[in-house]
Design a protein around this motif. Structure first.
Motif, PDB file in Angstrom:
ATOM      1  N   LEU A  97       0.830  -1.202   0.000  1.00 44.94           N
ATOM      2  CA  LEU A  97       0.000   0.000   0.000  1.00 44.94           C
ATOM      3  C   LEU A  97       0.866   1.253   0.000  1.00 44.94           C
ATOM      4  O   LEU A  97       0.582   2.213  -0.726  1.00 44.94           O
ATOM      5  CB  LEU A  97      -0.937  -0.011   1.204  1.00 44.94           C
ATOM      6  CG  LEU A  97      -1.991   1.073   1.281  1.00 44.94           C
ATOM      7  CD1 LEU A  97      -2.901   1.050   0.058  1.00 44.94           C
ATOM      8  CD2 LEU A  97      -2.813   0.906   2.556  1.00 44.94           C
ATOM      9  N   GLU A  98       1.946   1.243   0.767  1.00 43.77           N
ATOM     10  CA  GLU A  98       2.871   2.378   0.767  1.00 43.77           C
ATOM     11  C   GLU A  98       3.476   2.573  -0.619  1.00 43.77           C
ATOM     12  O   GLU A  98       3.602   3.703  -1.099  1.00 43.77           O
ATOM     13  CB  GLU A  98       3.974   2.161   1.791  1.00 43.77           C
ATOM     14  CG  GLU A  98       3.517   2.298   3.226  1.00 43.77           C
ATOM     15  CD  GLU A  98       4.622   1.971   4.223  1.00 43.77           C
ATOM     16  OE1 GLU A  98       5.810   1.943   3.825  1.00 43.77           O
ATOM     17  OE2 GLU A  98       4.290   1.746   5.396  1.00 43.77           O
ATOM     18  N   GLY A  99       3.879   1.464  -1.258  1.00 42.93           N
ATOM     19  CA  GLY A  99       4.418   1.548  -2.614  1.00 42.93           C
ATOM     20  C   GLY A  99       3.396   2.088  -3.594  1.00 42.93           C
ATOM     21  O   GLY A  99       3.718   2.888  -4.482  1.00 42.93           O
ATOM     22  N   LEU A 100       2.138   1.674  -3.431  1.00 41.41           N
ATOM     23  CA  LEU A 100       1.082   2.149  -4.317  1.00 41.41           C
ATOM     24  C   LEU A 100       0.844   3.644  -4.133  1.00 41.41           C
ATOM     25  O   LEU A 100       0.644   4.364  -5.115  1.00 41.41           O
ATOM     26  CB  LEU A 100      -0.216   1.375  -4.076  1.00 41.41           C
ATOM     27  CG  LEU A 100      -1.360   1.754  -5.017  1.00 41.41           C
ATOM     28  CD1 LEU A 100      -1.024   1.362  -6.460  1.00 41.41           C
ATOM     29  CD2 LEU A 100      -2.649   1.094  -4.578  1.00 41.41           C
ATOM     30  N   TYR A 101       0.876   4.131  -2.902  1.00 45.11           N
ATOM     31  CA  TYR A 101       0.704   5.569  -2.687  1.00 45.11           C
ATOM     32  C   TYR A 101       1.826   6.354  -3.351  1.00 45.11           C
ATOM     33  O   TYR A 101       1.605   7.433  -3.900  1.00 45.11           O
ATOM     34  CB  TYR A 101       0.612   5.911  -1.199  1.00 45.11           C
ATOM     35  CG  TYR A 101      -0.764   5.649  -0.633  1.00 45.11           C
ATOM     36  CD1 TYR A 101      -1.892   6.170  -1.239  1.00 45.11           C
ATOM     37  CD2 TYR A 101      -0.921   4.873   0.503  1.00 45.11           C
ATOM     38  CE1 TYR A 101      -3.157   5.923  -0.734  1.00 45.11           C
ATOM     39  CE2 TYR A 101      -2.196   4.623   1.010  1.00 45.11           C
ATOM     40  CZ  TYR A 101      -3.300   5.150   0.385  1.00 45.11           C
ATOM     41  OH  TYR A 101      -4.553   4.904   0.883  1.00 45.11           O
ATOM     42  N   ARG A 102       3.033   5.799  -3.342  1.00 44.86           N
ATOM     43  CA  ARG A 102       4.139   6.472  -4.034  1.00 44.86           C
ATOM     44  C   ARG A 102       3.874   6.489  -5.543  1.00 44.86           C
ATOM     45  O   ARG A 102       4.070   7.502  -6.210  1.00 44.86           O
ATOM     46  CB  ARG A 102       5.461   5.756  -3.728  1.00 44.86           C
ATOM     47  CG  ARG A 102       6.630   6.432  -4.385  1.00 44.86           C
ATOM     48  CD  ARG A 102       7.945   5.842  -3.975  1.00 44.86           C
ATOM     49  NE  ARG A 102       9.009   6.566  -4.658  1.00 44.86           N
ATOM     50  CZ  ARG A 102      10.162   6.032  -4.964  1.00 44.86           C
ATOM     51  NH1 ARG A 102      10.440   4.798  -4.610  1.00 44.86           N
ATOM     52  NH2 ARG A 102      11.073   6.736  -5.595  1.00 44.86           N
ATOM     53  N   LEU A 103       3.419   5.361  -6.070  1.00 46.10           N
ATOM     54  CA  LEU A 103       3.100   5.302  -7.498  1.00 46.10           C
ATOM     55  C   LEU A 103       1.957   6.255  -7.843  1.00 46.10           C
ATOM     56  O   LEU A 103       1.954   6.861  -8.910  1.00 46.10           O
ATOM     57  CB  LEU A 103       2.738   3.873  -7.907  1.00 46.10           C
ATOM     58  CG  LEU A 103       3.892   2.883  -7.905  1.00 46.10           C
ATOM     59  CD1 LEU A 103       3.375   1.462  -8.010  1.00 46.10           C
ATOM     60  CD2 LEU A 103       4.862   3.193  -9.027  1.00 46.10           C
ATOM     61  N   LYS A 104       1.007   6.373  -6.948  1.00 39.83           N
ATOM     62  CA  LYS A 104      -0.114   7.276  -7.181  1.00 39.83           C
ATOM     63  C   LYS A 104       0.380   8.711  -7.336  1.00 39.83           C
ATOM     64  O   LYS A 104      -0.113   9.457  -8.166  1.00 39.83           O
ATOM     65  CB  LYS A 104      -1.107   7.167  -6.021  1.00 39.83           C
ATOM     66  CG  LYS A 104      -2.344   7.987  -6.205  1.00 39.83           C
ATOM     67  CD  LYS A 104      -3.330   7.782  -5.077  1.00 39.83           C
ATOM     68  CE  LYS A 104      -4.462   8.767  -5.261  1.00 39.83           C
ATOM     69  NZ  LYS A 104      -5.581   8.509  -4.411  1.00 39.83           N
ATOM     70  N   ARG A 105       1.386   9.084  -6.557  1.00 37.67           N
ATOM     71  CA  ARG A 105       1.932  10.449  -6.598  1.00 37.67           C
ATOM     72  C   ARG A 105       2.962  10.647  -7.707  1.00 37.67           C
ATOM     73  O   ARG A 105       3.086  11.734  -8.243  1.00 37.67           O
ATOM     74  CB  ARG A 105       2.582  10.801  -5.263  1.00 37.67           C
ATOM     75  CG  ARG A 105       1.656  11.028  -4.119  1.00 37.67           C
ATOM     76  CD  ARG A 105       2.384  11.541  -2.877  1.00 37.67           C
ATOM     77  NE  ARG A 105       3.701  10.961  -2.668  1.00 37.67           N
ATOM     78  CZ  ARG A 105       3.956   9.853  -1.952  1.00 37.67           C
ATOM     79  NH1 ARG A 105       2.980   9.197  -1.387  1.00 37.67           N
ATOM     80  NH2 ARG A 105       5.192   9.407  -1.803  1.00 37.67           N
ATOM     81  N   GLU A 106       3.764   9.605  -7.996  1.00 40.75           N
ATOM     82  CA  GLU A 106       4.915   9.776  -8.883  1.00 40.75           C
ATOM     83  C   GLU A 106       4.822   9.012 -10.198  1.00 40.75           C
ATOM     84  O   GLU A 106       5.576   9.294 -11.121  1.00 40.75           O
ATOM     85  CB  GLU A 106       6.186   9.318  -8.162  1.00 40.75           C
ATOM     86  CG  GLU A 106       6.489  10.069  -6.894  1.00 40.75           C
ATOM     87  CD  GLU A 106       7.662   9.479  -6.135  1.00 40.75           C
ATOM     88  OE1 GLU A 106       8.376   8.623  -6.684  1.00 40.75           O
ATOM     89  OE2 GLU A 106       7.869   9.873  -4.972  1.00 40.75           O
ATOM     90  N   GLY A 107       3.947   8.036 -10.279  1.00 38.79           N
ATOM     91  CA  GLY A 107       3.889   7.177 -11.456  1.00 38.79           C
ATOM     92  C   GLY A 107       3.366   7.894 -12.693  1.00 38.79           C
ATOM     93  O   GLY A 107       2.767   8.965 -12.617  1.00 38.79           O
ATOM     94  N   THR A 108       3.585   7.266 -13.832  1.00 35.14           N
ATOM     95  CA  THR A 108       3.112   7.798 -15.108  1.00 35.14           C
ATOM     96  C   THR A 108       1.759   7.173 -15.451  1.00 35.14           C
ATOM     97  O   THR A 108       1.331   6.206 -14.827  1.00 35.14           O
ATOM     98  CB  THR A 108       4.115   7.479 -16.227  1.00 35.14           C
ATOM     99  OG1 THR A 108       4.236   6.061 -16.339  1.00 35.14           O
ATOM    100  CG2 THR A 108       5.474   8.109 -15.948  1.00 35.14           C
ATOM    101  N   TRP A 109       1.106   7.709 -16.467  1.00 36.60           N
ATOM    102  CA  TRP A 109      -0.193   7.191 -16.884  1.00 36.60           C
ATOM    103  C   TRP A 109      -0.119   5.713 -17.285  1.00 36.60           C
ATOM    104  O   TRP A 109      -0.972   4.928 -16.850  1.00 36.60           O
ATOM    105  CB  TRP A 109      -0.775   8.050 -18.004  1.00 36.60           C
ATOM    106  CG  TRP A 109      -2.019   7.470 -18.603  1.00 36.60           C
ATOM    107  CD1 TRP A 109      -2.230   7.163 -19.901  1.00 36.60           C
ATOM    108  CD2 TRP A 109      -3.230   7.118 -17.920  1.00 36.60           C
ATOM    109  NE1 TRP A 109      -3.491   6.642 -20.082  1.00 36.60           N
ATOM    110  CE2 TRP A 109      -4.122   6.604 -18.872  1.00 36.60           C
ATOM    111  CE3 TRP A 109      -3.637   7.170 -16.586  1.00 36.60           C
ATOM    112  CZ2 TRP A 109      -5.404   6.159 -18.550  1.00 36.60           C
ATOM    113  CZ3 TRP A 109      -4.909   6.723 -16.264  1.00 36.60           C
ATOM    114  CH2 TRP A 109      -5.782   6.225 -17.242  1.00 36.60           C
TER     115      TRP A 109
END
Length: 169
Positions: A97-109
């Motif tokens: 979940l922590e990794g997903l929150y990072r992806l939510k903020r920093e990830g690409t489309w």
């Protein structure tokens, strides 16, 4: 099943099989290329030409001559990942979940779209282990994915595709 969903499942298969760069190259097409181009990539994969599909994916995504549905990350992050976050919370997978929150903020489309599509197939072709693998894979390789330009595709927010191709302004 829609071509982009089939491509998403193929990306998962490649990444889990250790074919990281082929998987990442095809991941870049998820959510960006249009249906016709995705069908061509799938045709190559089905013919056993996964490397060709990966190279073609990168070339099409970076070419200004192919239409793309490129989305800029919203200020609040990718809301499309909220249902997946709720599922990870339900499963008690706090680290993922922590990794997903990072992806939510920093990830690409393409990353957000890939995770969203995998979550939609959860309980069918995609297991909880598959979802956890996908989130952990992207979160643990955030710097590499970013430096490879996955999801950027040569697209610059301040210039249109035509300007980048040198055919207008």
């Amino acid at each position: 099943m829609k071509p982009v969903v089939r491509l998403s499942l193929e990306v998962l298969r490649l990444l889990k099989g250790g074919k990281v760069f082929q998987g990442l190259a095809l991941l870049e097409a998820v959510g960006v290329l249009w249906r016709r181009e995705v069908r061509e990539l799938l045709r190559l994969v089905e013919e056993g030409k996964t490397c060709d599909a990966a190279v073609l994916s990168v070339m099409m995504v970076r070419s200004p001559w192919f239409h793309k549905d490129h989305r800029v990350r919203p200020l609040g992050g990718w809301k499309e990942l909220d249902p997946l976050a709720a599922e990870l919370l339900r499963l008690g997978e706090r680290e993922a979940l922590e990794g997903l929150y990072r992806l939510k903020r920093e990830g690409t489309w393409p990353e957000a779209r890939w995770l969203e599509l995998l979550h939609r197939r959860y309980g069918h072709e995609v297991s909880a282990d598959d979802l956890l693998f996908a989130v952990r894979f992207l979160a643990s390789r955030r710097v590499m994915v970013e430096r490879l330009g996955i999801g950027v595709g040569g697209w610059h927010e301040d210039r249109s595709f035509a300007e980048q191709a040198g055919v207008g302004g």
